[in-house]
Write a protein that holds these residues in place. Structure first.
Motif, PDB file in Angstrom:
ATOM      1  N   GLY A   1      38.054   1.827  40.650  1.00 15.45           N
ATOM      2  CA  GLY A   1      38.358   1.434  40.031  1.00 15.45           C
ATOM      3  C   GLY A   1      37.881   1.855  38.524  1.00 15.45           C
ATOM      4  N   LEU A   2      36.084   1.839  38.899  1.00 10.10           N
ATOM      5  CA  LEU A   2      35.440   2.382  38.335  1.00 10.10           C
ATOM      6  C   LEU A   2      35.225   3.444  37.976  1.00 10.10           C
ATOM      7  N   PHE A   3      35.084   4.102  39.059  1.00 11.98           N
ATOM      8  CA  PHE A   3      34.640   6.124  38.861  1.00 11.98           C
ATOM      9  C   PHE A   3      36.526   6.272  38.467  1.00 11.98           C
ATOM     10  N   LEU A   4      37.114   5.947  38.754  1.00 13.65           N
ATOM     11  CA  LEU A   4      38.821   6.167  38.621  1.00 13.65           C
ATOM     12  C   LEU A   4      38.548   6.062  36.667  1.00 13.65           C
ATOM     13  N   THR A   5      38.450   4.708  36.267  1.00 15.23           N
ATOM     14  CA  THR A   5      38.534   5.289  34.870  1.00 15.23           C
ATOM     15  C   THR A   5      37.481   5.482  34.206  1.00 15.23           C
ATOM     16  N   THR A   6      35.966   5.890  34.498  1.00 19.44           N
ATOM     17  CA  THR A   6      35.154   6.602  34.223  1.00 19.44           C
ATOM     18  C   THR A   6      35.620   8.889  33.935  1.00 19.44           C
ATOM     19  N   LEU A   7      36.515   8.792  35.007  1.00 20.68           N
ATOM     20  CA  LEU A   7      37.051   9.992  35.445  1.00 20.68           C
ATOM     21  C   LEU A   7      38.016  10.183  34.375  1.00 20.68           C
ATOM     22  N   SER A   8      38.607   9.041  33.585  1.00 14.31           N
ATOM     23  CA  SER A   8      39.754   9.934  32.842  1.00 14.31           C
ATOM     24  C   SER A   8      38.900   9.984  31.832  1.00 14.31           C
ATOM     25  N   PHE A   9      38.021   9.673  31.516  1.00  6.29           N
ATOM     26  CA  PHE A   9      37.659   9.530  29.923  1.00  6.29           C
ATOM     27  C   PHE A   9      37.402  11.592  30.397  1.00  6.29           C
ATOM     28  N   LEU A  10      37.510  11.784  30.778  1.00 14.03           N
ATOM     29  CA  LEU A  10      37.652  13.804  31.013  1.00 14.03           C
ATOM     30  C   LEU A  10      38.203  14.492  30.359  1.00 14.03           C
ATOM     31  N   PHE A  11      39.882  13.805  29.504  1.00 14.84           N
ATOM     32  CA  PHE A  11      40.506  14.181  29.920  1.00 14.84           C
ATOM     33  C   PHE A  11      41.065  13.411  28.322  1.00 14.84           C
ATOM     34  N   THR A  12      40.209  12.067  27.768  1.00 19.04           N
ATOM     35  CA  THR A  12      40.647  11.505  27.166  1.00 19.04           C
ATOM     36  C   THR A  12      39.733  11.522  25.294  1.00 19.04           C
ATOM     37  N   THR A  13      37.918  12.693  26.508  1.00 18.57           N
ATOM     38  CA  THR A  13      37.493  12.086  24.755  1.00 18.57           C
ATOM     39  C   THR A  13      36.878  13.260  23.917  1.00 18.57           C
ATOM     40  N   PRO A  14      36.719  13.891  22.932  1.00 16.95           N
ATOM     41  CA  PRO A  14      36.804  14.870  22.762  1.00 16.95           C
ATOM     42  C   PRO A  14      34.768  15.433  23.140  1.00 16.95           C
ATOM     43  N   GLY A  15      34.808  16.644  22.661  1.00 18.25           N
ATOM     44  CA  GLY A  15      33.801  17.271  23.305  1.00 18.25           C
ATOM     45  C   GLY A  15      33.580  17.270  24.410  1.00 18.25           C
ATOM     46  N   ILE A  16      33.833  17.030  25.473  1.00 15.61           N
ATOM     47  CA  ILE A  16      33.846  17.544  26.831  1.00 15.61           C
ATOM     48  C   ILE A  16      33.651  18.948  27.251  1.00 15.61           C
ATOM     49  N   GLY A  17      33.899  20.550  26.751  1.00 16.04           N
ATOM     50  CA  GLY A  17      33.892  20.953  26.751  1.00 16.04           C
ATOM     51  C   GLY A  17      32.915  21.447  25.723  1.00 16.04           C
ATOM     52  N   ASP A  18      31.987  22.450  26.618  1.00 13.81           N
ATOM     53  CA  ASP A  18      30.888  23.283  25.817  1.00 13.81           C
ATOM     54  C   ASP A  18      30.915  24.171  25.111  1.00 13.81           C
ATOM     55  N   PRO A  19      30.767  24.534  23.467  1.00 13.04           N
ATOM     56  CA  PRO A  19      31.782  24.914  22.587  1.00 13.04           C
ATOM     57  C   PRO A  19      30.810  26.174  21.905  1.00 13.04           C
ATOM     58  N   ALA A  20      29.604  25.496  22.827  1.00 13.01           N
ATOM     59  CA  ALA A  20      28.296  27.229  22.728  1.00 13.01           C
ATOM     60  C   ALA A  20      28.706  28.351  23.446  1.00 13.01           C
TER      61      ALA A  20
ATOM     62  N   LEU B   1      30.414  13.104  32.681  1.00 10.51           N
ATOM     63  CA  LEU B   1      31.554  12.054  33.764  1.00 10.51           C
ATOM     64  C   LEU B   1      31.683  12.753  34.659  1.00 10.51           C
ATOM     65  N   LEU B   2      31.412  13.647  35.092  1.00  7.43           N
ATOM     66  CA  LEU B   2      31.637  14.457  35.978  1.00  7.43           C
ATOM     67  C   LEU B   2      31.230  14.152  37.332  1.00  7.43           C
ATOM     68  N   LYS B   3      30.154  13.505  37.644  1.00  7.08           N
ATOM     69  CA  LYS B   3      29.401  13.184  38.012  1.00  7.08           C
ATOM     70  C   LYS B   3      29.810  11.651  39.118  1.00  7.08           C
ATOM     71  N   ASP B   4      30.952  11.232  38.028  1.00  9.94           N
ATOM     72  CA  ASP B   4      31.195   9.983  38.819  1.00  9.94           C
ATOM     73  C   ASP B   4      32.694  10.134  39.821  1.00  9.94           C
ATOM     74  N   LEU B   5      33.131  11.769  39.881  1.00 13.57           N
ATOM     75  CA  LEU B   5      33.946  12.577  41.156  1.00 13.57           C
ATOM     76  C   LEU B   5      33.370  12.539  42.648  1.00 13.57           C
ATOM     77  N   VAL B   6      31.899  12.246  42.300  1.00 10.19           N
ATOM     78  CA  VAL B   6      31.091  11.629  43.508  1.00 10.19           C
ATOM     79  C   VAL B   6      31.400  10.665  44.108  1.00 10.19           C
ATOM     80  N   LEU B   7      31.082   9.974  43.064  1.00  8.00           N
ATOM     81  CA  LEU B   7      30.517   8.930  42.835  1.00  8.00           C
ATOM     82  C   LEU B   7      31.865   8.489  43.858  1.00  8.00           C
ATOM     83  N   LEU B   8      33.218   8.534  42.782  1.00 17.20           N
ATOM     84  CA  LEU B   8      34.905   7.944  43.550  1.00 17.20           C
ATOM     85  C   LEU B   8      34.750   8.402  45.161  1.00 17.20           C
ATOM     86  N   GLY B   9      34.138   9.675  46.051  1.00 20.83           N
ATOM     87  CA  GLY B   9      34.554  10.111  46.558  1.00 20.83           C
ATOM     88  C   GLY B   9      33.375   8.951  47.516  1.00 20.83           C
ATOM     89  N   ALA B  10      31.947   8.885  47.858  1.00 21.73           N
ATOM     90  CA  ALA B  10      31.387   7.867  48.312  1.00 21.73           C
ATOM     91  C   ALA B  10      32.084   5.888  47.690  1.00 21.73           C
TER      92      ALA B  10
END
Length: 164
Positions: free
Chosen positions: A99-118, A132-141
């Motif tokens: 549940g924790l990691f699903l929640t934090t992964l949802s932030f990938l879609f809701t938090t501004p500034g995820i993409g690197d403009p540079a 935030l992306l590291k939580d994908l591996v932690l979700l699998g674990a």
């Protein structure tokens, strides 16, 4: 002589131990950090944009909200670590972690500034996106520890006289 299969099994067991207790250390460390002012401030950028959690800002101040998350994370880590003694409790801890990691992964879609403009935006990730992306591996674990703990609990339950 040790066969390739026996070697593979031993490596698999060692990997499972490192995976489980590595997950415990990561979750506990992250949970402990939630009790610091800097982490409480950092969480606000994620929670404030979340359609699931933005309401919490009106209920708890950032420090209290961060402490709630930290307590849940520390509880999850402790329960996951209890696998040898209490596999059912470990499954509950793993479910909390999922549940924790699903929640934090949802932030990938809701938090501004995820993409690197540079770097032209997505798929290049900003430091926030990388965090935030590291939580994908932690979700699998967490899913693996959940399934493994449930299997161990079922084995333990079927081996008890009360289950017969």
């Amino acid at each position: 002589m040790i066969s390739t299969q026996q070697t593979g099994n031993r490596i698999g067991v060692a990997g499972a131990v490192v995976l489980r207790y590595g997950l415990v250390v990561v979750i506990a460390w992250i949970g402990a950090l939630k009790f610091t002012a800097s982490e409480a401030a950092r969480i606000q950028q994620y929670v404030s944009h979340s359609p699931f959690l933005s309401w919490t800002s009106g209920v708890l101040d950032p420090g209290a909200l961060s402490a709630v998350f930290g307590t849940i994370e520390l509880a999850a880590a402790l329960l996951i670590a209890l696998r040898p003694l209490l596999p059912r409790s470990s499954a509950v801890g793993s479910l909390l972690a999922v549940g924790l990691f699903l929640t934090t992964l949802s932030f990938l879609f809701t938090t501004p500034g995820i993409g690197d403009p540079a770097a032209g935006g997505l798929p290049a990730l900003s430091p926030t996106g990388q965090f935030l992306l590291k939580d994908l591996v932690l979700l699998g674990a967490s899913l693996w520890t959940l399934g493994e703990s449930q299997t161990a609990a079922a084995r333990r339950g079927s081996a008890s006289p009360a289950a017969a």
